[in-house]
Design an enzyme around this catalytic site. Structure first.
Site, short mmCIF file in Angstrom:
data_model
loop_
_atom_site.label_atom_id
_atom_site.label_comp_id
_atom_site.label_asym_id
_atom_site.label_seq_id
_atom_site.Cartn_x
_atom_site.Cartn_y
_atom_site.Cartn_z
CD GLU A 1 -66.23 30.57 -18.77
OE1 GLU A 1 -65.44 31.27 -19.43
OE2 GLU A 1 -65.86 29.77 -17.90
CB THR A 2 -73.56 30.96 -15.48
OG1 THR A 2 -72.90 31.31 -14.26
CG2 THR A 2 -74.90 30.31 -15.17
#
Length: 293
Positions: free
Chosen positions: A55-56
């Site tokens: 995830e970002t």
């Protein structure tokens, strides 16, 4: 024809953190882009593909008065309404960047709604959001998942949906040792996010007093195409909600995750008298810089 010059890239503060760990490279990495209001959705997705982390996140100005900030959460392939380690990591990044909550606790706005995050000494913890889907899995689904894990159906002690956004299914096996010994073949299961949990054995002598900080459960998380996630807040939140609903759980326990990947993930679960479940852990900063986007 000559190409039209593109606008110069903007600089955004960029942090990378390790979540559910107290030392770098021991937990689950997260990239956070701060001051991201000027970025478009396709910009965010491009950056998430580039970081290639699970995830970002992108910190934005809140759109509702009760929230301290807004976050959008992207995997390399799409956006999530909620995820656990991005929630804690983004809150820590916001604090490090000078954020100050309007009230006693941090309130995060995301697609899943408002998520409360509290500070507990050196840890942050989020209040588990309501499950979007719960209840037992179909028996055919259980058999399929057991086969993919390489275990007998009789080894599955319990099963449930624990979907608070990512779409988790959960199987409970007989022990933490069995969970750690898994060598699953999940590449063909393109439609499943699977959590597996098993209880650590009690001390053999039977006389050692219970230690609230001794790990109670081992957790593993397999995402789409069989990739294993190191430490997963949303999954642990769903598991905790399921176990509390079944009854017989303490008000405080610790779970371990990432052991099979050489990580030291620790997830702290606290259950309030009103039923609120808090999922907490430490977060450490590993990268502090700028990203051009």
């Amino acid at each position: 024809m000559p190409r039209t010059p593109s606008a110069p890239p903007r600089r955004h503060r960029f942090l990378q953190l390790d979540v559910f760990a107290d030392r770098p490279q021991r937990g689950n990495p997260l990239a956070v882009v701060l001051d991201a209001d000027a970025l478009r959705t396709d910009d965010m997705q491009r950056i998430a593909r580039w970081t290639n982390l699970s995830e970002t996140t992108f910190l934005l100005t809140a759109t509702v008065p009760d929230a301290d900030y807004r976050v959008r959460i992207f995997t390399p392939s799409g956006e999530l309404p909620f995820a656990g380690h991005p929630t804690l990591g983004t809150a820590r990044a916001w604090l490090w960047a000078g954020g100050e909550p309007a009230g006693d606790q941090i309130v995060q706005e995301c697609e899943a709604g408002l998520i409360t995050v509290r500070q507990d000494q050196d840890r942050l913890a989020f209040a588990a959001p309501p499950l979007r889907r719960s209840g037992p899995l179909d028996e055919a689904d259980v058999a399929r998942l057991a086969e993919a894990l390489g275990v007998e159906r009789s080894s599955v002690r319990g099963h449930t949906w624990a979907d608070n956004g990512p779409g988790w299914r959960v199987l409970e096996l007989e022990s933490a040792e069995q969970v750690l010994s898994l060598a699953p073949d999940l590449a063909w299961m393109a439609d499943a996010k699977l959590g597996v949990v098993g209880r650590h054995r009690a001390p053999a002598d039977g006389n050692t007093p219970l230690d609230a900080d001794r790990p109670l459960y081992e957790v593993r998380a397999f995402t789409l195409a069989g990739v294993e996630d190191p430490v997963t807040g949303s999954l642990n939140a769903g598991i905790a909600q399921w176990m509390v609903a079944r009854g017989g759980m303490p008000a405080h326990w610790v779970a371990t995750q990432g052991t099979a990947l050489g990580r030291d993930g620790l997830i702290v679960v606290d259950v309030e008298q009103d039923g609120t479940i808090w999922i907490g852990g430490s977060t450490v900063l590993t990268v502090d810089g700028r990203i051009l986007a």
